[in-house]
Design a protein around this motif. Structure first.
Motif, PDB file in Angstrom:
ATOM      1  N   PRO A  41       0.814  -1.215   0.000  1.00 29.55           N
ATOM      2  CA  PRO A  41       0.000   0.000   0.000  1.00 29.55           C
ATOM      3  C   PRO A  41       0.849   1.267   0.000  1.00 29.55           C
ATOM      4  O   PRO A  41       1.947   1.283   0.562  1.00 29.55           O
ATOM      5  CB  PRO A  41      -0.797  -0.112   1.295  1.00 29.55           C
ATOM      6  CG  PRO A  41      -0.751  -1.543   1.671  1.00 29.55           C
ATOM      7  CD  PRO A  41       0.525  -2.086   1.131  1.00 29.55           C
ATOM      8  N   LEU A  42       0.321   2.325  -0.643  1.00 33.64           N
ATOM      9  CA  LEU A  42       0.951   3.647  -0.682  1.00 33.64           C
ATOM     10  C   LEU A  42       2.322   3.629  -1.335  1.00 33.64           C
ATOM     11  O   LEU A  42       3.186   4.431  -0.996  1.00 33.64           O
ATOM     12  CB  LEU A  42       1.057   4.250   0.728  1.00 33.64           C
ATOM     13  CG  LEU A  42      -0.267   4.357   1.491  1.00 33.64           C
ATOM     14  CD1 LEU A  42      -0.035   4.900   2.881  1.00 33.64           C
ATOM     15  CD2 LEU A  42      -1.240   5.250   0.728  1.00 33.64           C
ATOM     16  N   SER A  43       2.510   2.694  -2.232  1.00 34.57           N
ATOM     17  CA  SER A  43       3.764   2.711  -2.989  1.00 34.57           C
ATOM     18  C   SER A  43       3.493   2.094  -4.354  1.00 34.57           C
ATOM     19  O   SER A  43       2.431   1.532  -4.593  1.00 34.57           O
ATOM     20  CB  SER A  43       4.845   1.918  -2.257  1.00 34.57           C
ATOM     21  OG  SER A  43       4.657   0.542  -2.480  1.00 34.57           O
ATOM     22  N   ASN A  44       4.469   2.210  -5.224  1.00 32.78           N
ATOM     23  CA  ASN A  44       4.300   1.631  -6.557  1.00 32.78           C
ATOM     24  C   ASN A  44       4.891   0.238  -6.634  1.00 32.78           C
ATOM     25  O   ASN A  44       4.929  -0.359  -7.694  1.00 32.78           O
ATOM     26  CB  ASN A  44       4.981   2.531  -7.592  1.00 32.78           C
ATOM     27  CG  ASN A  44       4.043   3.650  -8.021  1.00 32.78           C
ATOM     28  OD1 ASN A  44       2.837   3.471  -8.016  1.00 32.78           O
ATOM     29  ND2 ASN A  44       4.614   4.794  -8.348  1.00 32.78           N
ATOM     30  N   ASN A  45       5.336  -0.251  -5.487  1.00 39.90           N
ATOM     31  CA  ASN A  45       6.010  -1.550  -5.514  1.00 39.90           C
ATOM     32  C   ASN A  45       5.026  -2.679  -5.277  1.00 39.90           C
ATOM     33  O   ASN A  45       3.980  -2.492  -4.694  1.00 39.90           O
ATOM     34  CB  ASN A  45       7.080  -1.597  -4.425  1.00 39.90           C
ATOM     35  CG  ASN A  45       8.089  -0.497  -4.632  1.00 39.90           C
ATOM     36  OD1 ASN A  45       8.358  -0.118  -5.768  1.00 39.90           O
ATOM     37  ND2 ASN A  45       8.594   0.037  -3.533  1.00 39.90           N
ATOM     38  N   HIS A  46       5.425  -3.823  -5.748  1.00 39.84           N
ATOM     39  CA  HIS A  46       4.658  -5.010  -5.403  1.00 39.84           C
ATOM     40  C   HIS A  46       5.596  -6.190  -5.303  1.00 39.84           C
ATOM     41  O   HIS A  46       6.685  -6.187  -5.891  1.00 39.84           O
ATOM     42  CB  HIS A  46       3.547  -5.270  -6.421  1.00 39.84           C
ATOM     43  CG  HIS A  46       4.045  -5.481  -7.802  1.00 39.84           C
ATOM     44  ND1 HIS A  46       3.954  -4.521  -8.779  1.00 39.84           N
ATOM     45  CD2 HIS A  46       4.650  -6.548  -8.380  1.00 39.84           C
ATOM     46  CE1 HIS A  46       4.475  -4.985  -9.899  1.00 39.84           C
ATOM     47  NE2 HIS A  46       4.912  -6.208  -9.675  1.00 39.84           N
ATOM     48  N   ILE A  47       5.184  -7.132  -4.494  1.00 40.73           N
ATOM     49  CA  ILE A  47       5.999  -8.326  -4.325  1.00 40.73           C
ATOM     50  C   ILE A  47       5.392  -9.422  -5.180  1.00 40.73           C
ATOM     51  O   ILE A  47       4.271  -9.869  -4.912  1.00 40.73           O
ATOM     52  CB  ILE A  47       6.017  -8.774  -2.854  1.00 40.73           C
ATOM     53  CG1 ILE A  47       6.462  -7.617  -1.957  1.00 40.73           C
ATOM     54  CG2 ILE A  47       6.904  -9.999  -2.671  1.00 40.73           C
ATOM     55  CD1 ILE A  47       6.197  -7.855  -0.495  1.00 40.73           C
ATOM     56  N   PRO A  48       6.042  -9.822  -6.237  1.00 40.62           N
ATOM     57  CA  PRO A  48       5.472 -10.900  -7.048  1.00 40.62           C
ATOM     58  C   PRO A  48       5.771 -12.268  -6.431  1.00 40.62           C
ATOM     59  O   PRO A  48       6.880 -12.509  -5.953  1.00 40.62           O
ATOM     60  CB  PRO A  48       6.166 -10.736  -8.395  1.00 40.62           C
ATOM     61  CG  PRO A  48       7.436 -10.016  -8.084  1.00 40.62           C
ATOM     62  CD  PRO A  48       7.304  -9.315  -6.759  1.00 40.62           C
ATOM     63  N   ILE A  49       4.754 -13.090  -6.375  1.00 41.96           N
ATOM     64  CA  ILE A  49       4.948 -14.460  -5.908  1.00 41.96           C
ATOM     65  C   ILE A  49       4.720 -15.355  -7.109  1.00 41.96           C
ATOM     66  O   ILE A  49       3.604 -15.418  -7.638  1.00 41.96           O
ATOM     67  CB  ILE A  49       3.970 -14.802  -4.776  1.00 41.96           C
ATOM     68  CG1 ILE A  49       4.199 -13.874  -3.589  1.00 41.96           C
ATOM     69  CG2 ILE A  49       4.106 -16.265  -4.355  1.00 41.96           C
ATOM     70  CD1 ILE A  49       3.084 -13.872  -2.585  1.00 41.96           C
ATOM     71  N   HIS A  50       5.775 -15.994  -7.559  1.00 45.17           N
ATOM     72  CA  HIS A  50       5.627 -16.825  -8.753  1.00 45.17           C
ATOM     73  C   HIS A  50       4.984 -18.141  -8.390  1.00 45.17           C
ATOM     74  O   HIS A  50       5.393 -18.809  -7.455  1.00 45.17           O
ATOM     75  CB  HIS A  50       6.997 -17.039  -9.399  1.00 45.17           C
ATOM     76  CG  HIS A  50       7.535 -15.767  -9.974  1.00 45.17           C
ATOM     77  ND1 HIS A  50       7.105 -15.259 -11.179  1.00 45.17           N
ATOM     78  CD2 HIS A  50       8.434 -14.874  -9.489  1.00 45.17           C
ATOM     79  CE1 HIS A  50       7.715 -14.105 -11.416  1.00 45.17           C
ATOM     80  NE2 HIS A  50       8.534 -13.842 -10.392  1.00 45.17           N
ATOM     81  N   LEU A  51       3.951 -18.439  -9.150  1.00 41.49           N
ATOM     82  CA  LEU A  51       3.214 -19.665  -8.869  1.00 41.49           C
ATOM     83  C   LEU A  51       3.779 -20.782  -9.727  1.00 41.49           C
ATOM     84  O   LEU A  51       4.314 -20.539 -10.810  1.00 41.49           O
ATOM     85  CB  LEU A  51       1.735 -19.426  -9.164  1.00 41.49           C
ATOM     86  CG  LEU A  51       1.134 -18.314  -8.311  1.00 41.49           C
ATOM     87  CD1 LEU A  51      -0.196 -17.869  -8.872  1.00 41.49           C
ATOM     88  CD2 LEU A  51       0.973 -18.774  -6.877  1.00 41.49           C
ATOM     89  N   PRO A  52       3.662 -22.020  -9.230  1.00 39.48           N
ATOM     90  CA  PRO A  52       4.260 -23.135  -9.993  1.00 39.48           C
ATOM     91  C   PRO A  52       3.609 -23.323 -11.346  1.00 39.48           C
ATOM     92  O   PRO A  52       2.393 -23.184 -11.496  1.00 39.48           O
ATOM     93  CB  PRO A  52       4.015 -24.341  -9.089  1.00 39.48           C
ATOM     94  CG  PRO A  52       2.940 -23.932  -8.157  1.00 39.48           C
ATOM     95  CD  PRO A  52       3.076 -22.455  -7.974  1.00 39.48           C
ATOM     96  N   ARG A  53       4.451 -23.611 -12.324  1.00 40.38           N
ATOM     97  CA  ARG A  53       3.941 -23.889 -13.661  1.00 40.38           C
ATOM     98  C   ARG A  53       4.045 -25.382 -13.891  1.00 40.38           C
ATOM     99  O   ARG A  53       5.094 -25.977 -13.706  1.00 40.38           O
ATOM    100  CB  ARG A  53       4.751 -23.129 -14.712  1.00 40.38           C
ATOM    101  CG  ARG A  53       4.869 -21.654 -14.381  1.00 40.38           C
ATOM    102  CD  ARG A  53       5.048 -20.848 -15.627  1.00 40.38           C
ATOM    103  NE  ARG A  53       3.830 -20.911 -16.423  1.00 40.38           N
ATOM    104  CZ  ARG A  53       3.675 -20.272 -17.592  1.00 40.38           C
ATOM    105  NH1 ARG A  53       4.669 -19.596 -18.106  1.00 40.38           N
ATOM    106  NH2 ARG A  53       2.552 -20.337 -18.253  1.00 40.38           N
TER     107      ARG A  53
END
Lengths: 351, 182
Positions: free
Chosen positions: A58-70
């Motif tokens: 929140p309140l930022s342009n960042n995000h934490i990507p969580i890669h899901l299994p392929r």
């Protein structure tokens, strides 16, 4: 569908406005267009499925990507080797089903669906009244669950399918109702998404209803009666026309279910995003004074729509099952002489 | 205009077969779990409750009908008892009345009889006394007469004469008749 139209009207008006602005103020052209593209891209990115779950800070342009299994299951040796993007994009893509590669990757919507399923099972096990010694539910949640269960049983199953056959399909209808309801509602929480806003999910649900409907028809009329029903009960020389029509009719029902649920859930989310995106497109904080209350109104509408769409899906499923069950009774009564198929088709097309 | 590019880039109409697969799997699993753990118990509970309610209503109706029947029975029994009591009372009174009447009639009759016999006795005694008095009067008269005329008279002839004389006396008719019949 109406909401989808509203959405596209909004998008169109937005784009017209953007081009007008561009004409007046040449210098702002690139910038505005880029901004609009950005917002639209953001919205589409958010409502569509992806291979990673992004936890936005929140309140930022960042995000934490969580890669899901392929997960890829090759139907033949080496079918799942990544190939270069045929559309000229950068990077590699995996071949589709046509190339013999079954893509069973866990995606954002899969995760949301599982989360909804877990919440559903958990809340039903915790809050529903399952104590044999207490016949009357106690507490808000138990009462609410029981009210909904009774509603599905009495108003949907028994009214549409009948008193004798109805109770048999109650567990299916209850599961469909609550599963869809929980997936719909999950999308209204921050960081969550509506799995029902994905056409593949609604297609899967509609396929379940399709399967149950066909089994109900075969159960009620027998395999012979079921196949006879496909001929529409007309003279044999009309069969070449009638069979394709009836066969197509089988698939229009689940198709309608698929599109209705998908479009309703998706459109609501896009409208909310778009109303909020307007603030950034117009680059004026004052827009928030209008668009935030509007988005809040749409949000409340979405809350309502979550229930309504779960109800509609379940109601139509019950209706289709009821029509299949009725197939068994009707064919014995009026055979081939009159339009034997008329009893279900008129009803189906009204909805 | 970004609309065409937006629609072209839109991935929300893309159907992933894998997701369909997972949806069906999840749905079936959820249905199996919930049918075993939630729908079964909830629905059986609801059915149980409905059965109990309908049973309770049914039995309440039955009990009420029974109570009404009992009440009616009781009412008729009370009325019957009351009627019987009244009947008995009436019969008792009538019997008493009759008994008293009978007693009265009997005693009256007895008194009458007593009176009658007493009167008869009195009459008898009176007649006897009168006859005696008459006879004495005749004898006396005859004595007086014989003394007066000093002559011995044929007894029966004179007696007849005296009797004729006595007959002429006032109030002697009945006595003579009685005597004659005696």
């Amino acid at each position: 569908m109406r909401k989808a139209m509203v959405l596209f009207a909004c998008l169109f008006a937005g784009s017209v406005w953007a081009s007008d602005q561009a004409g007046e103020h040449g210098y702002a052209n690139e910038d505005k267009d880029a901004e609009g593209e950005d917002v639209a891209g953001y919205i589409l990115h958010h409502v569509s499925d992806s291979n990673e779950y992004e936890f936005e800070i929140p309140l930022s342009n960042n995000h934490i990507p969580i890669h899901l299994p392929r997960i890829f299951i090759p139907l033949h040796e080496g079918a799942c080797a990544p190939v270069a993007d045929p559309h000229g994009g950068h990077g590699e893509v995996y071949p589709g089903l046509g190339a013999g590669c079954v893509d069973l990757s866990i995606t954002k919507h899969t995760v949301m669906m599982w989360l909804a399923a877990l919440i559903l099972i958990g809340s039903l096990l915790i809050w529903s009244n399952r104590d044999k010694t207490k016949l009357v539910p106690r507490g808000t949640a138990a009462n609410l669950f029981e009210m909904l269960v009774l509603f599905v049983r009495d108003e949907l199953a028994i009214k549409n399918i009948g008193k004798e056959e109805g109770p048999r399909y109650v567990p299916y209808l209850l599961t469909a109702f609550f599963f869809i309801l929980f997936m719909n509602l999950l999308g209204l929480f921050p960081w969550m998404a509506s799995a029902t806003g994905n056409i593949a999910v609604t297609c899967g649900l509609a396929l379940c209803t399709f399967f149950v409907t066909q089994v109900a028809g075969i159960r009620a009329a027998g395999v012979g009666g079921y196949l006879k029903h496909l001929t529409g009960g007309v003279a044999p020389w009309l069969w070449p026309i009638m069979i394709p029509v009836e066969f197509l009719g089988l698939f229009t029902k689940p198709f309608a279910l698929t599109i209705r649920l998908f479009a309703n859930m998706l459109a609501g989310h896009i409208v909310i995003f778009f109303l909020l995106g307007l603030i950034f497109m117009l680059r004026n904080p004052a827009v928030a004074l209008v668009s935030v209350p509007f988005a809040f109104g749409i949000y409340l509408l979405e809350l309502f729509v979550a229930f309504v769409q779960a109800y509609v899906f379940t109601m139509l499923s019950a209706l289709f099952i009821g029509m299949s069950v009725a197939m068994g009774h009707h064919h014995d009564d009026h055979g081939h002489a009159e339009g034997g198929a008329s009893h279900d088709h008129g009803k189906a097309h009204h909805i | 205009m970004f609309l065409p590019s937006v629609l072209a880039a839109s991935s929300f109409v893309e159907v992933r077969p894998g997701l369909i697969f997972w949806t069906i799997v999840t749905f079936v699993l959820v249905m199996l779990v919930l049918r075993a753990k939630a729908w079964g118990p909830i629905l059986s509970l609801v059915e149980e409750r409905e059965k109990q309610i309908s049973n309770a209503i049914e039995s309440a109706k039955r009990e009420r009908a029974e109570a009404e029947k009992l009440l009616a029975d009781q009412k008729t029994a009370i009325a019957e008892a009351r009627r019987e009591a009244a009947e008995m009372m009436r019969r008792n009174t009538a019997e008493m009345e009759k008994f008293r009447d009978e007693l009265m009639a009997k005693s009256r009759k007895e008194a009458e009889e007593l009176k009658l016999s007493a009167r008869r006795e009195i009459d008898d005694q009176k007649a006897k006394a009168i006859a005696e008095v008459r006879a004495m009067a005749v004898d006396l008269a005859m004595d007086v007469a014989s003394k007066l005329i000093n002559e011995r008279m044929d007894d029966s002839k004179h007696r007849q004469l005296a009797e004729q004389f006595v007959q002429g006396l006032p109030g002697a008719t009945s006595a003579t008749a009685t005597r004659r019949s005696a």
